[in-house]
Write an enzyme that holds these catalytic residues in place. Structure first.
Site, PDB file in Angstrom:
ATOM      1  N   GLU A  36     -15.268  -0.902 -83.744  1.00 48.54           N
ATOM      2  CA  GLU A  36     -14.766  -1.357 -85.045  1.00 48.54           C
ATOM      3  C   GLU A  36     -15.933  -1.483 -86.022  1.00 48.54           C
ATOM      4  OE1 GLU A  36     -11.391  -4.581 -84.694  1.00 48.54           O
ATOM      5  OE2 GLU A  36     -12.688  -4.637 -82.958  1.00 48.54           O
ATOM      6  N   ASP A  38     -18.773   0.131 -85.975  1.00 45.55           N
ATOM      7  CA  ASP A  38     -19.224   1.464 -86.400  1.00 45.55           C
ATOM      8  C   ASP A  38     -18.334   2.017 -87.499  1.00 45.55           C
ATOM      9  OD1 ASP A  38     -21.298   1.401 -84.665  1.00 45.55           O
ATOM     10  OD2 ASP A  38     -20.341   2.626 -83.116  1.00 45.55           O
ATOM     11  N   LYS A 118     -28.551   5.060 -73.374  1.00 46.07           N
ATOM     12  CA  LYS A 118     -28.532   4.071 -74.450  1.00 46.07           C
ATOM     13  C   LYS A 118     -28.187   2.750 -73.772  1.00 46.07           C
ATOM     14  CE  LYS A 118     -27.098   2.843 -79.054  1.00 46.07           C
ATOM     15  NZ  LYS A 118     -27.476   1.485 -78.793  1.00 46.07           N
ATOM     16  N   GLU A 177     -35.698  -2.528 -73.864  1.00 43.41           N
ATOM     17  CA  GLU A 177     -34.447  -3.262 -73.862  1.00 43.41           C
ATOM     18  C   GLU A 177     -34.451  -4.319 -72.764  1.00 43.41           C
ATOM     19  OE1 GLU A 177     -32.714  -1.919 -76.264  1.00 43.41           O
ATOM     20  OE2 GLU A 177     -30.610  -2.492 -76.013  1.00 43.41           O
TER      21      GLU A 177
END
Ligand code: IVH
Length: 676
Positions: A36, A38, A118, A177
């Site tokens: 949503e 994006d 990712k 990350e």
């Protein structure tokens, strides 16, 4: 869209995105899904492009995060801005990226790309001086983040001291990350819910929540991990590109993705992307796509940066599997054996192209464990063809008007008592043998392929006849007449005649199928066969003691009790007698033939797809072949049956397109005759 409405919409988008940013980067409990977000962000960028004079100075499109300042951590200004990535939401957009890159580089040939995971975690920057960890910060708004050094020091795989390689830069910035492995996330949530703390919606939020703790000892108690994917320094590293950089990082002591793929051109990258999308659930970490980076540093420099993202990289996202939606109600379904299953009735939500309206809640324990309340905003997840499930509740969205679900003490269909069979049972059952819901499900089982094989009757007609009181037990099926079926709405003469013929034909039935059709709990096809072989006749079977039953391989106390219970029931015995009176003729076959003729996959051309929880694919194949079936690798018109496990993909779609029968694991196991 005119200027006025564009201005209005932009204001709305600024507000929505800012709120989402704040929650995502600040409070660790998002209120809208990534997909949503994006979509909103894209709309914002498009509108700003069309109406550049309406762009506000503080537009979220100009910044990376929200800039939400958490008072508790000291601000850290990044030496170089921590950028974000542009998204490609599908293969077409990835190809656009490739075309753009080749054009900008004036490249005739394929460009070398590196395809990384990712990671769905939290971006962190680490600064080392002379090899020693000095500072760790979150991304924040890209310019300024928060000092989380004390917390990052507790992460076991973050090196405090780098290996002393000859090329070690004096000041070295590493980016990567911080993650929580899926297993650790699940364990953490279980512990939290057990002590009344709200569950984290996903591993990313759990990682963020764990890292941004005021007390580093709390962080230390969470098994966070760090994966490095970027670095910067004044002095050069012995690497000409991103893949070389990963090797350098590894040499210095960092964990890096070990199987990042370097490939020439986008085709190979897209193949890897597809593979990973299929395998993503097998990975120990949550990934939400791949990051495609131009490998060569020289080419990266040539391509340069945009305001918030590098031109040389793109995040190629997987189709979303989770979404936020409202839990409107919880209803209760009653199955064949009377199990009451709570079902979440959801505000319909599109998850990766499929509209989801309902999700299973399994049982009361599950609802309590996740503290799910009616009116909650929930995270719904769908995966392959499995029934969608509720992963967590977004407690940040609670208004106080939500209500707790009370598991019914009565069956919602017949109003009869519902109870657990014993203390340890998670399932609550309707005890009423004549419950119409149970009856409907029972009849559907009775007419199914491995049983009386009258499935032309169809579920709708069964429900209709049960509702009308016309079918009160399986025996009533043998009293149906052509006239009454033909008279039923939409049932033409032809289909009525077909149905009556099918009923007629079904009257002669092999003994093991007859037993299976009765729908005795825990008696699947295999057990039914074993019972048929061991007893030889219905009379003998009905007279067998629990001890005798347990002498039959595979049958334990639970099953023997279910069998004894069934045959000691007055009503069941009456139904059995009636069936025989109505012309049902049991065929007692010679032992050997019974197994061969009754093989549950005899003549079937079967394709297995997806993952089976109870056995390996090889084992499943061997069992199907032992039961007379043949296993094929691809779905074609010849295929007669597809067995779809979890995450079944294109084969399942093809089967549906060709109208081939598909069964799930539960039914497969049942047909093999393996007990629950
Ligand atoms: S590179 C300059 N590589 O995605 C490029 N980022 O939307 C910036 N992420 O903030 C980062 N895996 O949190 C890069 N293999 C990867 C990544 C990755 C996950 C995250 C990271 C970043 C966000 C950008």
């Amino acid at each position: 869209m005119n200027r006025d409405s564009a201005s209005e919409r932009l204001e709305e988008l600024y507000a929505l995105i800012s709120e989402a940013n704040e929650r995502y980067y600040g409070a660790d409990s998002p209120t809208i899904s990534d997909a949503e977000y994006d979509t909103l962000f894209r709309e914002l960028i498009q509108l700003e492009k069309r109406f550049p004079d309406l762009v506000r100075q503080d537009s979220p499109a100009k910044r990376v995060g929200s800039g939400a300042k958490a008072a508790a951590f000291n601000p850290v200004r990044h030496r170089r801005p921590m950028l974000s990535l542009d998204n490609a939401l599908n293969e077409e957009e990835a190809l656009d990226f490739d075309r753009r890159i080749r054009k900008l580089l004036n490249a005739q040939d394929n460009v070398n790309y590196l395809c990384e995971y990712k990671f769905d975690g939290l971006a962190v920057e680490l600064v080392y001086e002379n090899g020693e960890l000095m500072l760790a910060s979150t991304r924040g708004d890209g310019e300024t983040g928060e000092d989380v050094t004390a917390n990052v020091r507790t992460i076991a795989n973050v090196p405090q001291q780098l290996r002393q390689v000859p090329w070690l830069p004096k000041t070295f910035e590493v980016r990567g990350e911080v993650l929580l492995a899926v297993e650790s996330f699940k364990r953490l949530n279980e512990e939290r819910v057990a002590r009344g703390a709200p569950a984290f919606a996903n591993p990313r939020n759990a990682a963020a929540g764990s890292l941004r703790q005021l007390d580093w000892r709390v962080t230390a108690s969470r098994p966070l991990e760090f994966f490095a994917y970027g670095a910067a320094s004044e002095t050069p590293l012995p690497a000409g590109g991103q893949s070389g950089l990963l090797r350098c990082l590894k040499e210095l002591g960092f964990a890096v993705q070990h199987d990042a793929l370097v490939a020439a051109g986008m085709d190979a990258i897209l193949r890897r992307y597809r593979e990973l999308e299929k395998e993503r659930d097998k990975l120990p970490y949550e990934i939400d796509g791949v990051v495609v980076k131009v490998d060569s540093f020289q080419q990266q420099d040539q391509l340069g940066l945009r305001s918030r993202s590098p031109r040389w990289a793109v995040a190629l996202k997987f189709a979303p599997r989770e979404a936020f939606t409202a839990l409107l109600d919880i209803t209760v379904q009653v199955g064949r054996t009377g199990t009451l299953t709570p079902v979440a009735e959801l505000e319909p939500v599109n998850i990766g192209g499929v509209v989801v309206k309902r999700a299973t809640l399994h049982n009361q324990e599950e609802i309590d464990r996740k503290d799910i309340r009616i009116g909650d905003t929930v995270v719904v997840r769908r995966q392959g063809d499995v029934i969608p499930a509720i992963v967590a509740v977004v407690t940040a969205k609670r208004t106080g008007r939500e209500s707790k679900f009370q598991f019914p003490v009565k069956c919602p269909v017949c109003g009869g008592p519902a109870a657990r069979e014993n203390e340890e049972d998670a399932a609550v059952r309707c005890i009423n043998l004549h419950c119409p819901a149970k009856l409907g499900e029972r009849l559907k089982h009775f007419v199914s392929r491995g049983a009386f094989d009258i499935d032309t009757i169809g579920e709708k007609l069964i429900d209709q006849l049960v509702e009308a009181g016309r079918l009160k037990s399986p025996a009533d099926i043998f009293t149906l007449t052509f006239e009454e079926i033909a008279a039923l709405e939409r049932k033409g003469k032809k289909s009525a005649a077909n149905l009556i013929a099918a009923i007629e034909k079904s009257r002669r039935i092999p003994f093991h199928r007859f037993i299976y059709a009765l729908g005795i709990r825990h008696v699947g096809e295999r057990t039914a066969k074993a019972l048929a072989e061991a007893s030889g006749s219905l009379e003998e079977l009905m007279a067998m003691s629990p001890g005798q039953l347990q002498e039959i391989g595979d049958i334990g106390p639970k099953v023997s009790e279910a069998i004894r219970g069934f045959f000691s029931d007055e009503d069941e015995c009456r139904t059995l007698r009636r069936m025989l009176e109505l012309g049902v003729e049991i065929e007692y076959a010679a032992l050997g033939r019974l197994t061969a003729g009754g093989a549950s996959f005899a003549g079937e051309l079967v394709v297995l797809t997806g993952i089976l929880a109870s056995m390996t694919r090889e084992e499943a194949g061997a069992r199907i072949e032992a039961e007379g079936g043949k296993v094929l690798s691809a779905v074609s018109k010849q295929t007669t049956l597809v067995i779809a496990g979890e995450k079944a993909g294109s084969k399942l779609k093809k089967a549906e397109l060709l109208g081939i029968s598909v069964i799930g694991e539960e039914e497969f196991v049942e047909r093999l005759g393996i007990r629950e």
